[in-house]
Design a protein around this motif. Sequence first.
Motif, PDB file in Angstrom:
ATOM      1  N   ILE A  71       0.834  -1.204   0.000  1.00 38.11           N
ATOM      2  CA  ILE A  71       0.000   0.000   0.000  1.00 38.11           C
ATOM      3  C   ILE A  71       0.870   1.256   0.000  1.00 38.11           C
ATOM      4  CG2 ILE A  71      -1.588   1.372   1.419  1.00 38.11           C
ATOM      5  CD1 ILE A  71      -2.952  -1.283   2.174  1.00 38.11           C
ATOM      6  N   PHE A  72       1.881   1.291   0.863  1.00 36.25           N
ATOM      7  CA  PHE A  72       2.755   2.469   0.904  1.00 36.25           C
ATOM      8  C   PHE A  72       3.495   2.661  -0.419  1.00 36.25           C
ATOM      9  CE2 PHE A  72       2.870   1.912   5.707  1.00 36.25           C
ATOM     10  CZ  PHE A  72       1.977   2.932   5.920  1.00 36.25           C
ATOM     11  N   GLY A  73       3.978   1.574  -0.997  1.00 36.28           N
ATOM     12  CA  GLY A  73       4.648   1.679  -2.291  1.00 36.28           C
ATOM     13  C   GLY A  73       3.705   2.207  -3.362  1.00 36.28           C
ATOM     14  N   GLY A  74       2.482   1.718  -3.373  1.00 34.74           N
ATOM     15  CA  GLY A  74       1.497   2.194  -4.341  1.00 34.74           C
ATOM     16  C   GLY A  74       1.131   3.645  -4.143  1.00 34.74           C
ATOM     17  N   VAL A  75       1.015   4.056  -2.902  1.00 33.74           N
ATOM     18  CA  VAL A  75       0.688   5.457  -2.612  1.00 33.74           C
ATOM     19  C   VAL A  75       1.830   6.373  -3.047  1.00 33.74           C
ATOM     20  CG1 VAL A  75       0.328   7.107  -0.739  1.00 33.74           C
ATOM     21  CG2 VAL A  75      -0.967   4.982  -0.787  1.00 33.74           C
ATOM     22  N   TYR A  76       3.069   6.010  -2.703  1.00 32.70           N
ATOM     23  CA  TYR A  76       4.207   6.837  -3.110  1.00 32.70           C
ATOM     24  C   TYR A  76       4.321   6.903  -4.636  1.00 32.70           C
ATOM     25  CZ  TYR A  76       6.346   7.718   1.447  1.00 32.70           C
ATOM     26  OH  TYR A  76       6.615   8.169   2.705  1.00 32.70           O
ATOM     27  N   HIS A  77       4.016   5.808  -5.312  1.00 32.01           N
ATOM     28  CA  HIS A  77       4.081   5.807  -6.773  1.00 32.01           C
ATOM     29  C   HIS A  77       2.985   6.674  -7.380  1.00 32.01           C
ATOM     30  CE1 HIS A  77       4.742   4.243 -10.816  1.00 32.01           C
ATOM     31  NE2 HIS A  77       3.426   4.110 -10.905  1.00 32.01           N
ATOM     32  N   SER A  78       1.758   6.462  -6.953  1.00 24.93           N
ATOM     33  CA  SER A  78       0.633   7.140  -7.597  1.00 24.93           C
ATOM     34  C   SER A  78       0.527   8.617  -7.228  1.00 24.93           C
ATOM     35  CB  SER A  78      -0.674   6.420  -7.272  1.00 24.93           C
ATOM     36  OG  SER A  78      -0.907   6.419  -5.884  1.00 24.93           O
ATOM     37  N   ILE A  79       0.837   8.981  -6.007  1.00 23.48           N
ATOM     38  CA  ILE A  79       0.721  10.390  -5.595  1.00 23.48           C
ATOM     39  C   ILE A  79       1.634  11.279  -6.423  1.00 23.48           C
ATOM     40  CG2 ILE A  79       1.315  11.980  -3.706  1.00 23.48           C
ATOM     41  CD1 ILE A  79      -1.409  10.715  -3.380  1.00 23.48           C
ATOM     42  N   GLN A  80       2.855  10.825  -6.660  1.00 19.80           N
ATOM     43  CA  GLN A  80       3.781  11.645  -7.446  1.00 19.80           C
ATOM     44  C   GLN A  80       3.274  11.866  -8.865  1.00 19.80           C
ATOM     45  OE1 GLN A  80       8.172  10.951  -6.616  1.00 19.80           O
ATOM     46  NE2 GLN A  80       7.292   8.987  -5.985  1.00 19.80           N
ATOM     47  N   ARG A  81       2.663  10.848  -9.424  1.00 20.08           N
ATOM     48  CA  ARG A  81       2.191  10.964 -10.799  1.00 20.08           C
ATOM     49  C   ARG A  81       0.863  11.713 -10.893  1.00 20.08           C
ATOM     50  NH1 ARG A  81       5.940   7.643  -9.972  1.00 20.08           N
ATOM     51  NH2 ARG A  81       7.260   6.873 -11.644  1.00 20.08           N
ATOM     52  N   LEU A  82       0.006  11.507  -9.912  1.00 20.17           N
ATOM     53  CA  LEU A  82      -1.267  12.233  -9.927  1.00 20.17           C
ATOM     54  C   LEU A  82      -1.067  13.730  -9.735  1.00 20.17           C
ATOM     55  CD1 LEU A  82      -3.518   9.814  -7.852  1.00 20.17           C
ATOM     56  CD2 LEU A  82      -3.794  10.405 -10.253  1.00 20.17           C
ATOM     57  N   LEU A  83      -0.133  14.088  -8.859  1.00 23.98           N
ATOM     58  CA  LEU A  83       0.115  15.504  -8.586  1.00 23.98           C
ATOM     59  C   LEU A  83       1.188  16.102  -9.489  1.00 23.98           C
ATOM     60  CD1 LEU A  83      -0.004  15.401  -4.679  1.00 23.98           C
ATOM     61  CD2 LEU A  83      -1.811  16.024  -6.285  1.00 23.98           C
ATOM     62  N   LYS A  84       1.826  15.239 -10.289  1.00 18.57           N
ATOM     63  CA  LYS A  84       2.884  15.674 -11.209  1.00 18.57           C
ATOM     64  C   LYS A  84       3.974  16.476 -10.499  1.00 18.57           C
ATOM     65  CE  LYS A  84       0.094  15.736 -15.425  1.00 18.57           C
ATOM     66  NZ  LYS A  84      -0.484  14.496 -15.153  1.00 18.57           N
ATOM     67  N   THR A  85       4.403  15.939  -9.376  1.00 21.07           N
ATOM     68  CA  THR A  85       5.471  16.578  -8.616  1.00 21.07           C
ATOM     69  C   THR A  85       6.244  15.513  -7.844  1.00 21.07           C
ATOM     70  OG1 THR A  85       5.980  18.302  -7.011  1.00 21.07           O
ATOM     71  CG2 THR A  85       4.027  17.002  -6.583  1.00 21.07           C
ATOM     72  N   ARG A  86       7.458  15.838  -7.503  1.00 18.55           N
ATOM     73  CA  ARG A  86       8.295  14.936  -6.709  1.00 18.55           C
ATOM     74  C   ARG A  86       7.854  15.008  -5.253  1.00 18.55           C
ATOM     75  NH1 ARG A  86      13.180  12.414  -7.322  1.00 18.55           N
ATOM     76  NH2 ARG A  86      14.527  12.380  -5.493  1.00 18.55           N
ATOM     77  N   LEU A  87       8.253  14.010  -4.475  1.00 17.41           N
ATOM     78  CA  LEU A  87       7.943  14.020  -3.045  1.00 17.41           C
ATOM     79  C   LEU A  87       8.544  15.249  -2.374  1.00 17.41           C
ATOM     80  CD1 LEU A  87       8.607  10.279  -2.167  1.00 17.41           C
ATOM     81  CD2 LEU A  87       6.404  11.397  -2.369  1.00 17.41           C
ATOM     82  N   LEU A  88       7.912  15.678  -1.304  1.00 19.21           N
ATOM     83  CA  LEU A  88       8.379  16.859  -0.584  1.00 19.21           C
ATOM     84  C   LEU A  88       9.809  16.679  -0.090  1.00 19.21           C
ATOM     85  CD1 LEU A  88       7.785  19.601   0.767  1.00 19.21           C
ATOM     86  CD2 LEU A  88       6.980  18.321   2.744  1.00 19.21           C
ATOM     87  N   SER A  89      10.088  15.506   0.469  1.00 17.10           N
ATOM     88  CA  SER A  89      11.412  15.286   1.049  1.00 17.10           C
ATOM     89  C   SER A  89      11.801  13.815   0.902  1.00 17.10           C
ATOM     90  CB  SER A  89      11.403  15.675   2.528  1.00 17.10           C
ATOM     91  OG  SER A  89      12.572  15.243   3.171  1.00 17.10           O
ATOM     92  N   ASP A  90      12.964  13.587   0.335  1.00  8.81           N
ATOM     93  CA  ASP A  90      13.476  12.222   0.245  1.00  8.81           C
ATOM     94  C   ASP A  90      13.837  11.690   1.626  1.00  8.81           C
ATOM     95  OD1 ASP A  90      13.137  12.398  -2.464  1.00  8.81           O
ATOM     96  OD2 ASP A  90      15.255  12.742  -2.906  1.00  8.81           O
ATOM     97  N   LEU A  91      14.283  12.575   2.507  1.00  2.10           N
ATOM     98  CA  LEU A  91      14.632  12.160   3.870  1.00  2.10           C
ATOM     99  C   LEU A  91      13.402  11.643   4.617  1.00  2.10           C
ATOM    100  CD1 LEU A  91      16.618  11.959   6.234  1.00  2.10           C
ATOM    101  CD2 LEU A  91      16.012  14.318   6.805  1.00  2.10           C
TER     102      LEU A  91
END
Length: 134
Positions: A71-91
């Motif tokens: 679930i976490f992997g799917g959320v991290y994958h889909s959120i970036q593509r749905l919002l067309k932006t990189r994650l706020l923080s890699d850390l």
Amino acid sequence: METQRIVYNDKVVRQFIWASVLFGIVGMLVGIIIALQLAFWPANLPPYLSFGRLRPLHTNAVIFAFVGNLIFGGVYHSIQRLLKTRLLSDLISRVHFWGWQFLIIAGSISLIAGIPQGKEYAELPWLLDVVISG
């Protein structure tokens, strides 16, 4: 109009997916062991590898480790593509990944040690339960 190329953080997605594969294998192997113990009672090896301690480990490994990581992997994958932006923080994503794996390992150790709460699907000790539920 210029096209912007977005470089997504797929490393954390791969980490969660691979952790899910690893914990899926472990959870299913524990399931095979407890099925063997049900069919052949001498396979119970008290105190740590008995059916009563491995069954909650199997249940929690499949729910929290296998499915939770997916679930976490799917959320991290889909959120970036749905919002067309990189994650706020890699850390923060790394802390989330390693913190989740730590909770899974700590919960597994506590269940094998015989420190459950005795509630179905909420067997982890209360401190780990509080951290998981946020």
